[in-house]
Design a protein around this motif. Structure first.
Motif, mmCIF file in Angstrom:
data_model
loop_
_atom_site.group_PDB
_atom_site.id
_atom_site.type_symbol
_atom_site.label_atom_id
_atom_site.label_comp_id
_atom_site.label_asym_id
_atom_site.label_seq_id
_atom_site.Cartn_x
_atom_site.Cartn_y
_atom_site.Cartn_z
ATOM 1 N N GLN A 168 1.830 7.507 -7.276
ATOM 2 C CA GLN A 168 2.814 6.441 -7.322
ATOM 3 C C GLN A 168 2.983 5.975 -8.773
ATOM 4 O O GLN A 168 2.007 5.862 -9.522
ATOM 5 C CB GLN A 168 2.374 5.256 -6.453
ATOM 6 C CG GLN A 168 2.011 5.606 -5.023
ATOM 7 C CD GLN A 168 3.189 6.101 -4.222
ATOM 8 O OE1 GLN A 168 4.331 5.833 -4.555
ATOM 9 N NE2 GLN A 168 2.913 6.824 -3.151
ATOM 10 N N SER A 206 7.921 2.134 -3.423
ATOM 11 C CA SER A 206 7.256 2.853 -4.501
ATOM 12 C C SER A 206 7.701 4.302 -4.538
ATOM 13 O O SER A 206 7.871 4.936 -3.496
ATOM 14 C CB SER A 206 5.736 2.790 -4.304
ATOM 15 O OG SER A 206 5.067 3.516 -5.322
ATOM 16 N N THR A 264 10.215 7.794 -1.104
ATOM 17 C CA THR A 264 10.074 6.368 -1.378
ATOM 18 C C THR A 264 9.287 5.735 -0.235
ATOM 19 O O THR A 264 9.673 5.840 0.922
ATOM 20 C CB THR A 264 11.446 5.694 -1.509
ATOM 21 O OG1 THR A 264 12.169 6.317 -2.574
ATOM 22 C CG2 THR A 264 11.290 4.216 -1.819
ATOM 23 N N SER A 273 3.475 3.146 -10.047
ATOM 24 C CA SER A 273 2.708 1.938 -10.380
ATOM 25 C C SER A 273 1.242 2.222 -10.646
ATOM 26 O O SER A 273 0.540 1.393 -11.218
ATOM 27 C CB SER A 273 2.829 0.912 -9.244
ATOM 28 O OG SER A 273 2.332 1.446 -8.032
ATOM 29 N N ALA A 281 -1.248 1.482 -4.944
ATOM 30 C CA ALA A 281 0.105 1.309 -5.474
ATOM 31 C C ALA A 281 0.446 -0.146 -5.744
ATOM 32 O O ALA A 281 1.192 -0.449 -6.679
ATOM 33 C CB ALA A 281 1.131 1.916 -4.512
ATOM 34 N N LEU A 298 7.170 -1.084 -9.397
ATOM 35 C CA LEU A 298 7.577 -1.092 -8.002
ATOM 36 C C LEU A 298 8.949 -1.739 -7.858
ATOM 37 O O LEU A 298 9.383 -2.490 -8.728
ATOM 38 C CB LEU A 298 6.569 -1.880 -7.155
ATOM 39 C CG LEU A 298 5.148 -1.329 -7.090
ATOM 40 C CD1 LEU A 298 4.200 -2.380 -6.500
ATOM 41 C CD2 LEU A 298 5.091 -0.058 -6.273
#
Length: 263
Positions: A195, A112, A218, A197, A37, A256
């Motif tokens: 995630q 994230s 989260t 990202s 992530a 993020l």
């Protein structure tokens, strides 16, 4: 180098000067292992750090949890040597309890969220509400999710909560040692969750959004100092940089939410 990088480099240069006055001006190596992530942010920030300090960061990558050969727990179990580790908050706390990370050294880097994506050009299912998400999961022919923190949440908590766990036993694909986006991009799964990202950088994918707030998880991704690190002071300095407000815009651009910025 863009404006964001120039600003971060200037701020880091000032921070680096303070640190180097304490630990000496020689170049050193800092060994870091990071989970997926934070990888995109990490890949942008580390060259800035190296340029400003003259130090070399030796990087390794792996999942926060699980027993895949390249996962972070597996790397520690093999005795691989690191100075810093970056991973999900749960994974980091497990390493602290195992005596592999220094207690009290945790620094939160970013928050994230979990999102979903499909292969570019294919229909985009609706996941905007809990009911829509449930229908999409039931209708999908194949669903890929990671073997790390996000996938563990999906398979052990969310799927049972939504009543789709039995269906996912047939259609779910737990992905080891690669990004879910790669699996979806080559057509080996119709729908992928990971995630945000880790999904948004695949040009072959269409990102369809995040999980609804009611069922979203989260996760903090945090950095910790590995016990018995031989570069503890420099590693701590690098951790401070990665968590600093100076680099928040770069971190945010990778999908993020920087922990340095208050919600």
């Amino acid at each position: 180098m863009n404006t964001l990088h120039r600003r971060a480099l200037l701020r880091l240069s000032l921070l680096a000067g303070l640190a180097l006055a304490q630990v000496g001006a020689w170049a050193a190596e800092i060994r870091v292992v990071t989970s997926g992530a934070f990888t995109e942010a990490y890949k942008q920030l580390i060259p800035i750090y190296e340029q400003a300090t003259g130090h070399t960061v030796i990087s390794s990558f792996g999942a926060s949890i699980g027993n895949a050969p390249d996962s972070i727990p597996s790397r520690f179990a093999r005795g691989e040597v690191f100075d810093l580790v970056i991973l999900s908050e749960g994974g980091l706390e497990a390493l602290v309890k195992a005596g592999q990370v220094q207690p009290g050294s945790r620094v939160d880097l970013a928050r994230s969220k979990i999102g979903a994506a499909v292969r570019k050009g294919t229909p985009k299912p609706d996941i905007s509400t809990v009911e829509a998400l449930k229908k999409t999961l039931l209708d999908a022919k194949s669903v890929a999710y990671s073997a790390s923190a996000s996938g563990t949440y999906l398979s052990t908590e969310l799927f049972p909560k939504l009543g789709v766990a039995e269906r996912l036993k047939e259609t779910g694909k737990r992905i080891l040692s690669e990004r879910v986006g790669a699996v979806v991009a080559r057509g080996d799964a119709e729908l992928g969750f990971q995630q945000v990202s880790e999904l948004i950088y695949f040009k072959e994918l269409d990102f369809i959004g995040t999980l609804p707030d009611e069922v979203q998880q989260t996760i903090f991704f945090s950095v910790g100092l590995v016990k018995d690190s031989k570069q503890a002071e420099l590693a701590t300095h690098l951790a401070r940089f990665l968590a600093s407000a100076a680099v928040a815009e770069i971190v945010r651009a990778t999908g993020l939410e920087p922990a340095a910025v208050k919600r």
